[in-house]
Design a protein around this motif. Structure first.
Motif, PDB file in Angstrom:
ATOM      1  N   GLN A 237      23.869  15.139  -9.593  1.00 35.61           N
ATOM      2  CA  GLN A 237      22.491  15.340  -9.147  1.00 35.61           C
ATOM      3  C   GLN A 237      22.508  15.997  -7.768  1.00 35.61           C
ATOM      4  O   GLN A 237      22.011  15.456  -6.799  1.00 35.61           O
ATOM      5  CB  GLN A 237      21.731  14.008  -9.101  1.00 35.61           C
ATOM      6  CG  GLN A 237      21.509  13.392 -10.473  1.00 35.61           C
ATOM      7  CD  GLN A 237      20.674  12.136 -10.393  1.00 35.61           C
ATOM      8  OE1 GLN A 237      20.813  11.323  -9.474  1.00 35.61           O
ATOM      9  NE2 GLN A 237      19.788  11.964 -11.366  1.00 35.61           N
ATOM     10  N   VAL A 238      23.073  17.188  -7.704  1.00 34.73           N
ATOM     11  CA  VAL A 238      23.252  17.866  -6.427  1.00 34.73           C
ATOM     12  C   VAL A 238      21.898  18.194  -5.798  1.00 34.73           C
ATOM     13  O   VAL A 238      20.935  18.571  -6.483  1.00 34.73           O
ATOM     14  CB  VAL A 238      24.097  19.148  -6.619  1.00 34.73           C
ATOM     15  CG1 VAL A 238      23.378  20.161  -7.498  1.00 34.73           C
ATOM     16  CG2 VAL A 238      24.469  19.758  -5.286  1.00 34.73           C
ATOM     17  N   SER A 239      21.819  18.040  -4.501  1.00 28.32           N
ATOM     18  CA  SER A 239      20.588  18.358  -3.770  1.00 28.32           C
ATOM     19  C   SER A 239      20.893  18.402  -2.288  1.00 28.32           C
ATOM     20  O   SER A 239      21.925  17.910  -1.837  1.00 28.32           O
ATOM     21  CB  SER A 239      19.495  17.313  -4.040  1.00 28.32           C
ATOM     22  OG  SER A 239      19.856  16.058  -3.477  1.00 28.32           O
ATOM     23  N   ASN A 240      19.988  19.012  -1.521  1.00 28.97           N
ATOM     24  CA  ASN A 240      20.044  18.978  -0.065  1.00 28.97           C
ATOM     25  C   ASN A 240      18.612  19.076   0.451  1.00 28.97           C
ATOM     26  O   ASN A 240      17.674  19.276  -0.346  1.00 28.97           O
ATOM     27  CB  ASN A 240      20.952  20.109   0.479  1.00 28.97           C
ATOM     28  CG  ASN A 240      20.472  21.490   0.079  1.00 28.97           C
ATOM     29  OD1 ASN A 240      19.339  21.869   0.409  1.00 28.97           O
ATOM     30  ND2 ASN A 240      21.311  22.223  -0.623  1.00 28.97           N
ATOM     31  N   PRO A 241      18.390  18.897   1.728  1.00 30.33           N
ATOM     32  CA  PRO A 241      17.009  18.868   2.232  1.00 30.33           C
ATOM     33  C   PRO A 241      16.228  20.168   2.013  1.00 30.33           C
ATOM     34  O   PRO A 241      15.001  20.171   2.146  1.00 30.33           O
ATOM     35  CB  PRO A 241      17.199  18.617   3.747  1.00 30.33           C
ATOM     36  CG  PRO A 241      18.510  17.921   3.842  1.00 30.33           C
ATOM     37  CD  PRO A 241      19.358  18.548   2.786  1.00 30.33           C
ATOM     38  N   PHE A 242      16.917  21.245   1.679  1.00 27.89           N
ATOM     39  CA  PHE A 242      16.238  22.519   1.530  1.00 27.89           C
ATOM     40  C   PHE A 242      16.028  22.935   0.069  1.00 27.89           C
ATOM     41  O   PHE A 242      15.235  23.822  -0.228  1.00 27.89           O
ATOM     42  CB  PHE A 242      17.036  23.620   2.253  1.00 27.89           C
ATOM     43  CG  PHE A 242      17.315  23.299   3.692  1.00 27.89           C
ATOM     44  CD1 PHE A 242      16.349  23.471   4.668  1.00 27.89           C
ATOM     45  CD2 PHE A 242      18.546  22.782   4.066  1.00 27.89           C
ATOM     46  CE1 PHE A 242      16.590  23.136   5.972  1.00 27.89           C
ATOM     47  CE2 PHE A 242      18.812  22.459   5.391  1.00 27.89           C
ATOM     48  CZ  PHE A 242      17.831  22.646   6.351  1.00 27.89           C
ATOM     49  N   TYR A 243      16.771  22.274  -0.848  1.00 29.34           N
ATOM     50  CA  TYR A 243      16.668  22.672  -2.241  1.00 29.34           C
ATOM     51  C   TYR A 243      17.244  21.615  -3.170  1.00 29.34           C
ATOM     52  O   TYR A 243      18.298  21.025  -2.867  1.00 29.34           O
ATOM     53  CB  TYR A 243      17.432  23.998  -2.462  1.00 29.34           C
ATOM     54  CG  TYR A 243      17.488  24.445  -3.900  1.00 29.34           C
ATOM     55  CD1 TYR A 243      16.348  24.948  -4.535  1.00 29.34           C
ATOM     56  CD2 TYR A 243      18.667  24.339  -4.628  1.00 29.34           C
ATOM     57  CE1 TYR A 243      16.399  25.355  -5.859  1.00 29.34           C
ATOM     58  CE2 TYR A 243      18.734  24.751  -5.950  1.00 29.34           C
ATOM     59  CZ  TYR A 243      17.592  25.252  -6.563  1.00 29.34           C
ATOM     60  OH  TYR A 243      17.640  25.652  -7.873  1.00 29.34           O
ATOM     61  N   THR A 244      16.537  21.392  -4.290  1.00 28.94           N
ATOM     62  CA  THR A 244      17.031  20.533  -5.356  1.00 28.94           C
ATOM     63  C   THR A 244      16.847  21.256  -6.686  1.00 28.94           C
ATOM     64  O   THR A 244      15.724  21.626  -7.037  1.00 28.94           O
ATOM     65  CB  THR A 244      16.270  19.184  -5.409  1.00 28.94           C
ATOM     66  OG1 THR A 244      16.461  18.494  -4.167  1.00 28.94           O
ATOM     67  CG2 THR A 244      16.786  18.320  -6.544  1.00 28.94           C
ATOM     68  N   PRO A 245      17.919  21.522  -7.411  1.00 27.50           N
ATOM     69  CA  PRO A 245      17.793  22.250  -8.685  1.00 27.50           C
ATOM     70  C   PRO A 245      16.913  21.493  -9.682  1.00 27.50           C
ATOM     71  O   PRO A 245      16.905  20.260  -9.718  1.00 27.50           O
ATOM     72  CB  PRO A 245      19.240  22.325  -9.186  1.00 27.50           C
ATOM     73  CG  PRO A 245      20.077  22.117  -7.975  1.00 27.50           C
ATOM     74  CD  PRO A 245      19.311  21.197  -7.092  1.00 27.50           C
TER      75      PRO A 245
END
Length: 248
Positions: A237-245
């Motif tokens: 569940q990859v994500s970061n504060p600028f983008y979540t697929p």
């Protein structure tokens, strides 16, 4: 073990032992037998075997032959080889902190990175030595590298003021508490690459987040965190504060 072990006793650093031997000696039956006895490698190509594998095995076994594998000198030399890399992320919104750290001996990659960054400032990016108070630098000496160009007085205060103070506190406490080894006081350096948002509006939050992120990064660097299982789990569940697929 023919004259190989005799030569070893005169080498101050184990990895130099092989290069100290004549070319013929590096591929001698004596040296090959050492590798084969411990690791049972196939004998398809001795020269390839020596070139590909010997440095690792000399590092591992020569101290045993020379009688100082478990000495303080050996442990210190083994630690000198390491470059410790860590990452820390704390907070949310415009006052969050994202920090990457390099730590290690001055005579290794961390020291080279420290010197290069300090000597090559660029427009909007001027690395500087972190201080605890004016005239009192953090120990081990720590270089602050800002990721974001300074855009305003408030941003400058957040970067050079609150963020720097948080990092200084984290580094000093890490040395005091043993997260960093005692030898790091004068023999190591730390390089921190820090993100401070140009829209940061709360200096106390910037300080707290940078302190926690730097502490987290140093712990991660010294303990090899995160472990691969945690990385594999997070990658589902990859994500970061600028983008979540959308298709995690």
């Amino acid at each position: 073990m023919c004259d190989f072990s005799i030569k070893c006793t005169h080498i101050t650093r184990p990895l130099l032992a092989v290069t100290a031997l004549p070319r013929k000696g590096r591929a001698s039956p004596c040296v090959r037998s050492v590798i084969l006895r411990f690791h049972q490698y196939p004998l398809k190509n001795h020269r390839y075997l020596m070139r590909k594998h010997l440095s690792h095995h000399v590092f591992q076994f020569i101290p045993q032959w020379c009688g100082w594998r478990n000495t303080k000198r050996w442990r210190s030399w083994q630690m000198e080889r390491n470059l410790f890399i860590g990452e820390g992320f704390e907070g949310a919104g415009v006052n969050l902190a994202h920090i990457n750290v390099l730590a290690g001996p001055r005579n290794g990659p961390a020291g080279q990175a420290f010197a290069t960054a300090l000597a090559t400032p660029s427009l909007g990016h001027a690395p500087f030595v972190v201080i605890v108070q004016p005239g009192i630098p953090a120990k081990p000496l720590t270089l602050y590298v800002n990721k974001a160009q300074i855009e305003s007085t408030t941003h400058a205060n957040a970067t050079w003021g609150a963020s720097q103070a948080g990092i200084a506190k984290a580094v000093a406490e890490s040395l005091e508490s043993g997260i960093l080894p005692a030898a790091a006081e004068n023999d190591w350096v730390v390089v921190t690459a820090n993100w401070v948002n140009a829209q940061a509006d709360d200096l106390d939050s910037v300080f707290d987040n940078n302190y926690r992120a730097c502490k987290q990064a140093l712990i991660a660097a010294m303990e090899g965190l995160p472990h691969k299982d945690a990385v594999f789990m997070a990658a589902r569940q990859v994500s970061n504060p600028f983008y979540t697929p959308k298709t995690n």
